[in-house]
Design an enzyme around this catalytic site. Sequence first.
Site, short mmCIF file in Angstrom:
data_model
loop_
_atom_site.label_atom_id
_atom_site.label_comp_id
_atom_site.label_asym_id
_atom_site.label_seq_id
_atom_site.Cartn_x
_atom_site.Cartn_y
_atom_site.Cartn_z
N GLY A 48 0.80 -1.21 0.00
CA GLY A 48 0.00 0.00 0.00
C GLY A 48 0.84 1.27 0.00
CB CYS A 49 0.29 4.49 1.75
SG CYS A 49 -1.35 4.93 1.13
CB ALA A 50 4.36 1.41 3.69
N GLY A 51 4.59 1.24 0.26
CA GLY A 51 5.33 0.45 -0.73
C GLY A 51 6.49 1.17 -1.38
CG LEU A 98 2.96 5.92 8.55
CD1 LEU A 98 2.05 6.90 9.27
CD2 LEU A 98 3.70 5.04 9.56
#
Length: 365
Positions: free
Chosen positions: A143-146, A348
């Site tokens: 997700g956004c941490a990728g 995150l």
Amino acid sequence: MAYILSVGTSIPSYNVNQKKAIEFARNMFQDSFKDIERLLKAFENGEIESRQFVRPIEWYKENHSFGEKNRIYINETVKHCTQAVTECLTSPDFLEESIPYEKVEAIFFVSSTGLSTPSIEAKVMNELPFSPYTKRIPIWGLGCAGGACGLSRAFEYCKAYPDAYVLVIAAELCSLTFQPGDKTKSNLIGTSLFADGIAAALLCGEQAVRHSAKLELLPRIFDSQSVTMKQSEDVMGWDFTDQGFQVIFSRDIPTLIEGWLKGNVEAFLAKHQLTFYDIKAFLAHPGGKKVIEAYIKSLSIPVEQLASSQKILRKHGNMSSATIMYVIKDHLLFGKQNEAENGMIGALGPGFSSELLLFTWEKEA
């Protein structure tokens, strides 16, 4: 250690300002919430002005099968990844001379918004003249941490192979996960935030030739840290339905950041005898306005350190994993840099997890 040499991006064609997004959301959700006008304030207060999508906004009003959406994901992602990679390896903003495709030793491909086997980087390798011996490392589901995770894994690769050039590609078509039949608040809030974006970053090890770099100062990554919170799977992610990806998006995310992130950052900095005051640039994934506010409150960060994060959120919204690369690109081109000063990259994502990288500005050798 690893240096970030260049960043390339590819922006989808259909630009939607937030006023038009409000009209879309009102049309889609007005029969589901009596207080729809109050909920739509999230669009106005989120400090997002525009976002980009791979289809006109009217297309998203209709139901589309998961198969149709995933075919669009594959075709559009390959097209935009090819453009982002080409810009990354040839950009006159970052490079005095282009980096040949065959010099790239490994490609990390990051995504969470569609499926493909073979993975997308293999299809990109058929569009561009990479060596057939290029290593492929697809990473899915972060997700956004990728994007930050991909940079961390590339950093570790460069530590093991210090003469290597490595590409990290992050591609997210968040709009294709929208389900018009999902009338939850999570879907409404997601509609106010998420967008499509594709980016590529070129890293190299300490022994790789860096004379092609155009910037006087380069970010030299010297450590990374991954942390996952126990029993937090319901904070963000996907449920998978017959229609495809259904968003899980807890409204408690800003509170979790305030109560959990500070200790992780302090422990990471302490490993290097650093404190918050030693960090002069914080390149953060801007999950949304409230997430940025939580960073400022929990980490006591001067708001000016988040200028690039705020700028990207305002112009492009939350593009999941690709967003952090847009932030890095903006700071490399327009931010303040001083030799030997320290900076941090952070994001995150689902898990609930954080990914952090420490870097220092160094002169190109």
